[in-house]
Motif scaffolding. Structure first.
Motif, mmCIF file in Angstrom:
data_model
loop_
_atom_site.group_PDB
_atom_site.id
_atom_site.type_symbol
_atom_site.label_atom_id
_atom_site.label_comp_id
_atom_site.label_asym_id
_atom_site.label_seq_id
_atom_site.Cartn_x
_atom_site.Cartn_y
_atom_site.Cartn_z
ATOM 1 N N ALA A 83 0.831 -1.205 0.000
ATOM 2 C CA ALA A 83 0.000 0.000 0.000
ATOM 3 C C ALA A 83 0.866 1.254 0.000
ATOM 4 O O ALA A 83 0.581 2.232 -0.715
ATOM 5 N N GLY A 84 1.941 1.259 0.790
ATOM 6 C CA GLY A 84 2.835 2.416 0.817
ATOM 7 C C GLY A 84 3.506 2.658 -0.512
ATOM 8 O O GLY A 84 3.641 3.805 -0.968
ATOM 9 N N GLY A 85 3.941 1.577 -1.173
ATOM 10 C CA GLY A 85 4.542 1.723 -2.496
ATOM 11 C C GLY A 85 3.574 2.310 -3.503
ATOM 12 O O GLY A 85 3.953 3.131 -4.355
ATOM 13 N N ALA A 86 2.293 1.916 -3.407
ATOM 14 C CA ALA A 86 1.275 2.462 -4.313
ATOM 15 C C ALA A 86 1.130 3.969 -4.121
ATOM 16 O O ALA A 86 1.049 4.735 -5.091
ATOM 17 N N LEU A 87 1.116 4.419 -2.868
ATOM 18 C CA LEU A 87 0.977 5.852 -2.608
ATOM 19 C C LEU A 87 2.198 6.637 -3.088
ATOM 20 O O LEU A 87 2.087 7.823 -3.442
ATOM 21 N N SER A 88 3.359 5.993 -3.126
ATOM 22 C CA SER A 88 4.551 6.696 -3.616
ATOM 23 C C SER A 88 4.421 7.030 -5.102
ATOM 24 O O SER A 88 4.994 8.030 -5.567
ATOM 25 N N TYR A 89 3.680 6.215 -5.868
ATOM 26 C CA TYR A 89 3.455 6.534 -7.278
ATOM 27 C C TYR A 89 2.609 7.803 -7.410
ATOM 28 O O TYR A 89 2.824 8.616 -8.322
ATOM 29 N N VAL A 90 1.643 7.963 -6.508
ATOM 30 C CA VAL A 90 0.826 9.185 -6.526
ATOM 31 C C VAL A 90 1.705 10.398 -6.238
ATOM 32 O O VAL A 90 1.596 11.440 -6.899
ATOM 33 N N ALA A 91 2.603 10.258 -5.255
ATOM 34 C CA ALA A 91 3.512 11.355 -4.935
ATOM 35 C C ALA A 91 4.404 11.687 -6.124
ATOM 36 O O ALA A 91 4.656 12.869 -6.425
ATOM 37 N N LEU A 92 4.884 10.668 -6.831
ATOM 38 C CA LEU A 92 5.720 10.904 -8.002
ATOM 39 C C LEU A 92 4.946 11.628 -9.096
ATOM 40 O O LEU A 92 5.489 12.495 -9.788
ATOM 41 N N ALA A 93 3.670 11.290 -9.252
ATOM 42 C CA ALA A 93 2.848 11.917 -10.291
ATOM 43 C C ALA A 93 2.743 13.420 -10.092
ATOM 44 O O ALA A 93 2.633 14.178 -11.072
ATOM 45 N N PHE A 94 2.791 13.878 -8.840
ATOM 46 C CA PHE A 94 2.640 15.304 -8.563
ATOM 47 C C PHE A 94 3.969 15.989 -8.263
ATOM 48 O O PHE A 94 3.977 17.159 -7.849
ATOM 49 N N ALA A 95 5.089 15.293 -8.461
ATOM 50 C CA ALA A 95 6.399 15.899 -8.184
ATOM 51 C C ALA A 95 6.679 17.002 -9.202
ATOM 52 O O ALA A 95 6.763 16.728 -10.404
ATOM 53 N N PRO A 96 6.864 18.258 -8.754
ATOM 54 C CA PRO A 96 7.079 19.363 -9.699
ATOM 55 C C PRO A 96 8.527 19.520 -10.137
ATOM 56 O O PRO A 96 8.801 20.197 -11.128
ATOM 57 N N THR A 97 9.468 18.925 -9.379
ATOM 58 C CA THR A 97 10.889 19.060 -9.714
ATOM 59 C C THR A 97 11.551 17.688 -9.657
ATOM 60 O O THR A 97 11.031 16.741 -9.060
ATOM 61 N N ILE A 98 12.725 17.589 -10.265
ATOM 62 C CA ILE A 98 13.446 16.328 -10.273
ATOM 63 C C ILE A 98 13.855 15.931 -8.856
ATOM 64 O O ILE A 98 13.908 14.736 -8.523
ATOM 65 N N TRP A 99 14.110 16.915 -7.973
ATOM 66 C CA TRP A 99 14.553 16.593 -6.618
ATOM 67 C C TRP A 99 13.418 15.984 -5.801
ATOM 68 O O TRP A 99 13.642 15.052 -5.019
ATOM 69 N N LEU A 100 12.209 16.466 -5.973
ATOM 70 C CA LEU A 100 11.069 15.846 -5.291
ATOM 71 C C LEU A 100 10.763 14.480 -5.903
ATOM 72 O O LEU A 100 10.297 13.575 -5.210
ATOM 73 N N ALA A 101 11.044 14.340 -7.195
ATOM 74 C CA ALA A 101 10.892 13.024 -7.818
ATOM 75 C C ALA A 101 11.883 12.031 -7.203
ATOM 76 O O ALA A 101 11.541 10.870 -6.964
#
Length: 400
Positions: free
Chosen positions: A85-103
């Motif tokens: 479940a945590g790994g799934a939520l990390s994909y959502v976070a990646l989808a909204f990452a505005p910069t390469i560093w947050l990615a």
């Protein structure tokens, strides 16, 4: 339900675990071919795109031993539910990452939470007799291959690079959906399979690492895993950029190429690996797999057209498909039942460490030496790995 025999329960558990692996890896595989293009959409150079792969692997390096030991202590089921479940939520976070560093951050957290392969391997080993483990690990590998077959194809179809970072949100949301479906399947269908742990204090991790490298088989398996995975991870990180430069490919072509190779991998791991191991034994099959990977690297480096490159890709896929289930089986056979998660976790952490360095040096080789230089380096790395596999084979023959 109460009238089911242990064997029937084990077969049901096997089907559920393979389904969970398929859904989880389909989400993971959906993202991997898109990462180079996602990085370019964030204006990242090749070396930063390579770090996108390494950040995930660094998280896995820290997560695998932690979750492996935790699964031995509290059980496979709760660990799988939390990590998937945590790994799934990390994909959502990646989808909204505005910069390469947050990615990078999203990939690191996702890697740590997705450090559950050893837990899945441990759960599978719990319900499998030692002599059947290579075959069952082959089935697990087949579920991996099917996930990589379906995931990249879906990712390629859903991605719209012309829209910039927004064009990758839909496939990332799809990856999250696969992960959440896997977590739900574990919660509903998977029963606890962990053997009752022995009483007494747990072995410190550094001591477990010393035990692993003092063991004549486990030590060699871990070294083989490290040097082959580091080379392959370097190729994986630069493959999209290499095919784009060499053949003009984009996300869709990469996705369909992975899908085609996934069919071969699924067949090899579901049907071929078990048969080969029953006839020839794990050490011989492991050696043959390494040789096939070496041949494939040469085909890809010297390929004049994409058709020849795909032949090389097929050799690599075949070699991997028969090689890695044997590595896992050799460790599980040499490990006490109550420490399966621990030692498998050490090897998965070892492989994650290899994936940290592989993309970094491959990105530098791509930019500074030659776009296909990673194929040459990997071929060189496979030669000492093959020598170690031959040592395992000779040791096994003497012990027989």
């Amino acid at each position: 339900m109460s009238g089911d025999t242990p064997r029937q329960d084990d077969n049901r558990a096997l089907i559920v675990l393979l389904s969970v692996i398929f859904l989880n890896i389909a989400g993971f595989g959906l993202v991997i071919p898109l990462l180079p293009f996602f990085g370019k959409a964030l204006d990242a150079p090749a070396w930063q795109i390579a770090i996108l792969f390494s950040a995930y692997s660094f998280g896995q390096f820290l997560g695998e031993p932690f979750w492996g030991r935790m699964s031995d202590r509290v059980g496979r089921r709760p660990v799988l539910m939390i990590t998937i479940a945590g790994g799934a939520l990390s994909y959502v976070a990646l989808a909204f990452a505005p910069t390469i560093w947050l990615a990078f951050t999203a990939r690191f957290v996702g890697g740590f939470l997705s450090g559950n392969i050893s837990t899945l391997q441990g759960a599978l080993a719990d319900i499998t007799r030692p002599e059947e483990r290579a075959g069952k690990m082959g089935l697990m590998g087949s579920a991996f291959s099917l996930g990589f077959m379906i995931g990249p194809a879906i990712g390629g179809l859903l991605a719209h690079p012309e829209l910039g970072p927004l064009g990758f949100q839909i496939p990332l949301f799809a990856a999250a959906g696969f992960g959440l479906a896997s977590a739900a399947a574990v919660a509903i269908f998977v029963r606890e399979s962990r053997p009752e742990p022995k009483t007494g204090a747990r072995v410190p991790q550094i001591e477990a690492l010393r035990e692993a490298f003092a063991h004549p088989v486990i030590a060699r398996v871990m070294i083989i895993s490290f040097i082959t995975v580091s080379g392959f991870a370097g190729i994986e990180a630069t493959y999209g950029l290499w095919t784009e430069q060499r053949f003009g490919w984009g996300p869709r072509q990469i996705g369909f190429a992975f899908m085609a190779i996934g069919v071969l991998g699924a067949y090899c791991q579901a049907i071929l690996t078990g048969r080969l191991v029953r006839r020839h034994g794990e050490p011989r099959v492991l050696t043959a797999g390494l040789v096939a990977m070496w041949i494939g690297m040469g085909f890809q480096f010297f390929s004049p057209t994409w058709h020849v490159a795909m032949i090389g890709f097929a050799f690599v896929c075949f070699g991997q498909s028969i090689c890695f289930p044997c590595l896992t089986a050799l460790i599980s056979q040499a490990t006490p039942p109550d420490r399966q998660g621990e030692f498998l976790g050490l090897n998965m952490s070892n492989m994650a460490l290899a994936r940290i360095g592989g993309p970094i040096y491959a990105g530098q080789l791509f930019s500074l030496v030659n776009p296909g230089a990673a194929f040459v380096v990997t071929a060189i790395l496979i030669m000492p790995a093959t020598a170690l596999a031959l040592q395992i084979m000779r040791r096994t023959l003497r012990a027989a």
